[in-house]
Enzyme design. Structure first.
Site, PDB file in Angstrom:
ATOM      1  CG  HIS A 265      10.751 -24.374   2.776  1.00 51.84           C
ATOM      2  ND1 HIS A 265      11.506 -25.367   3.366  1.00 51.84           N
ATOM      3  CD2 HIS A 265       9.648 -24.980   2.283  1.00 51.84           C
ATOM      4  CE1 HIS A 265      10.905 -26.540   3.211  1.00 51.84           C
ATOM      5  NE2 HIS A 265       9.759 -26.320   2.571  1.00 51.84           N
TER       6      HIS A 265
ATOM      7  CE  LYS B  94      32.480 -16.093  -2.418  1.00 47.90           C
ATOM      8  NZ  LYS B  94      33.277 -16.656  -3.528  1.00 47.90           N
TER       9      LYS B  94
HETATM   10  S1  FES Z   1      14.412 -24.408   2.082  1.00 49.07           S
HETATM   11 FE1  FES Z   1      15.030 -23.176   3.716  1.00 49.07          FE
HETATM   12  S2  FES Z   1      14.163 -24.134   5.409  1.00 49.07           S
HETATM   13 FE2  FES Z   1      13.583 -25.357   3.776  1.00 49.07          FE
END
Ligand code: FES
Length: 133
Positions: free
Chosen positions: A110, A78
């Site tokens: 992201h 985890k």
């Molecule tokens: S939320 Fe994962 S790099 Fe920004």
């Protein structure tokens, strides 16, 4: 349009009448090789129509669940990150996409993930009220 009507009303019935389809199941055993060859286009066309019809009314397969975490600390059972609340500062962004090279902090990875997958994930931003003003 007339050629389509001729095909449906004249040519197709004539073709179907000429097929060596036996009147009983046992009759298939007595068909010659040439008879079987004559049936191949008919059986192929009917099979294709059945396949296309079944596919049209069958819901697509549900994609399997994939792990969210593709590479971060995979050796751990985890992944847990502890942060002292006193070290947070005025503003900090934590990754929620699991693609950051600075995990658990967001490094903007992201954006690439969202572009490639159509996803819409973004960081968890912690900010002191006084700093937001
Ligand atoms: S939320 Fe994962 S790099 Fe920004």
């Amino acid at each position: 349009m007339e050629s389509v009507a001729s095909l449906v009303k004249v040519s197709l019935p004539k073709y179907l009448q000429g097929l060596p389809i036996p009147s009983s199941l046992g009759g298939f055993a007595s068909l010659s090789g040439q008879d079987w060859l004559a049936l191949v286009p008919f059986v192929g066309t009917v099979s294709l129509l059945v396949y296309v019809t079944v596919r049209a009314f069958t819901p697509p397969a549900k994609p399997k669940d994939v792990p969210v975490n593709m590479k971060i600390q995979k050796e751990s059972a985890k992944v847990v990150n502890m942060v002292d609340i006193e070290d947070l500062g005025d503003k900090i962004s934590y990754c929620r996409c699991w693609r950051s090279k600075k995990f658990p902090l967001c490094d903007g990875s992201h954006n690439k993930h969202n572009e490639e997958t159509g996803d819409n994930v973004g960081p968890l931003v912690l900010q002191r009220k006084e700093a937001a003003k």
